[in-house]
Design a protein around this motif. Structure first.
Motif, PDB file in Angstrom:
ATOM      1  N   LEU A 127       0.864  -1.178   0.000  1.00  0.00           N
ATOM      2  CA  LEU A 127       0.000   0.000   0.000  1.00  0.00           C
ATOM      3  C   LEU A 127       0.897   1.223   0.000  1.00  0.00           C
ATOM      4  CD1 LEU A 127      -2.794   1.394   0.285  1.00  0.00           C
ATOM      5  CD2 LEU A 127      -2.528   1.150   2.776  1.00  0.00           C
ATOM      6  N   LEU A 129      -5.185   4.041   5.328  1.00  0.00           N
ATOM      7  CA  LEU A 129      -4.537   2.842   5.854  1.00  0.00           C
ATOM      8  C   LEU A 129      -5.503   2.055   6.730  1.00  0.00           C
ATOM      9  CD1 LEU A 129      -2.223   0.928   6.517  1.00  0.00           C
ATOM     10  CD2 LEU A 129      -1.401   2.629   8.189  1.00  0.00           C
ATOM     11  N   TRP A 188      -6.453  -1.754   5.866  1.00  0.00           N
ATOM     12  CA  TRP A 188      -5.766  -2.704   6.732  1.00  0.00           C
ATOM     13  C   TRP A 188      -6.425  -4.082   6.805  1.00  0.00           C
ATOM     14  CZ3 TRP A 188      -1.022  -3.019   8.187  1.00  0.00           C
ATOM     15  CH2 TRP A 188      -0.642  -3.816   9.260  1.00  0.00           C
ATOM     16  N   ARG A 236      -5.156  -6.612   4.080  1.00  0.00           N
ATOM     17  CA  ARG A 236      -3.730  -6.827   3.828  1.00  0.00           C
ATOM     18  C   ARG A 236      -3.409  -8.322   3.822  1.00  0.00           C
ATOM     19  NH1 ARG A 236      -4.845  -6.610   8.887  1.00  0.00           N
ATOM     20  NH2 ARG A 236      -3.628  -7.695  10.467  1.00  0.00           N
ATOM     21  N   VAL A 286       3.565  -1.144   3.947  1.00  0.00           N
ATOM     22  CA  VAL A 286       2.911   0.154   3.787  1.00  0.00           C
ATOM     23  C   VAL A 286       4.003   1.190   3.579  1.00  0.00           C
ATOM     24  CG1 VAL A 286       1.495   1.921   4.903  1.00  0.00           C
ATOM     25  CG2 VAL A 286       0.975  -0.515   5.255  1.00  0.00           C
ATOM     26  N   HIS A 346       4.907  -6.899   9.645  1.00  0.00           N
ATOM     27  CA  HIS A 346       4.525  -5.984   8.574  1.00  0.00           C
ATOM     28  C   HIS A 346       5.575  -4.887   8.514  1.00  0.00           C
ATOM     29  CE1 HIS A 346       0.743  -7.990   9.540  1.00  0.00           C
ATOM     30  NE2 HIS A 346       0.422  -7.762   8.277  1.00  0.00           N
ATOM     31  N   PHE A 396       6.520  -0.840   7.586  1.00  0.00           N
ATOM     32  CA  PHE A 396       6.016   0.518   7.441  1.00  0.00           C
ATOM     33  C   PHE A 396       7.206   1.400   7.106  1.00  0.00           C
ATOM     34  CE2 PHE A 396       3.174  -1.795  10.148  1.00  0.00           C
ATOM     35  CZ  PHE A 396       1.922  -1.426   9.694  1.00  0.00           C
TER      36      PHE A 396
END
Length: 158
Positions: free
Chosen positions: A45, A81, A85, A88, A94, A133, A135
């Motif tokens: 994303l 987001l 979410w 995902r 992200v 995840h 970021f």
């Protein structure tokens, strides 16, 4: 793999879209300052929301315009987001499109800088809260795109 690109229809978003397509990604774009995302699972994303205005000294910018700039630069991407979410995939990434170098001042761009600083802080917080995840913040630097027309239009205020 599937990528969602959300943001303001920026040149950066368009270039990333084309690059990902060339690399074999399935890419869906979300136009404008939308906080909605297309349905379906995603691996990546990219949140490319951004607005330089209002440009001017902090106390000389109309408060409503300043709050609007903060909304576009921080609240909209974070809201997008939140909406995306649940869809995902495991290990999703992200990417927030960041702003200026946070080690230097950016006089007359307080709403832009403050909004992007929120994203900087949130990327680290989310990385700690959601291990597994990623970021990230992408700092494209100064790119001669449509967003910089706001600087030119601001004239002596910039």
């Amino acid at each position: 793999m599937r990528c969602l690109i959300a943001g303001s229809g920026s040149e950066i978003a368009r270039q990333l879209h084309l690059r990902l397509l060339n690399d074999g990604w399935e890419v869906d774009g979300v136009p404008g300052h939308s906080v909605m995302t297309p349905a379906g699972e995603w691996d990546l994303l990219i949140l490319a929301h951004g607005q330089l205005s209002p440009i001017g000294k902090f106390f000389e910018c109309p408060a409503s315009e300043w709050v609007g700039g903060m909304m576009v630069n921080s609240i909209y991407p974070l809201s997008c987001l939140r909406a995306a979410w649940p869809n995902r995939k495991a290990g999703a990434t992200v990417v927030f499109v960041g702003g200026p170098n946070m080690m230097r001042t950016s006089p007359t761009y307080s709403a832009y800088r403050a909004g992007k600083a929120v994203l900087e802080a949130m990327a680290g917080t989310l990385e700690a809260e959601y291990p597994g995840h990623k970021f990230k913040i992408l700092h494209p630097g100064i790119v001669n795109t449509r967003i910089h027309q706001q600087t030119l239009a601001a004239g002596h205020k910039a």
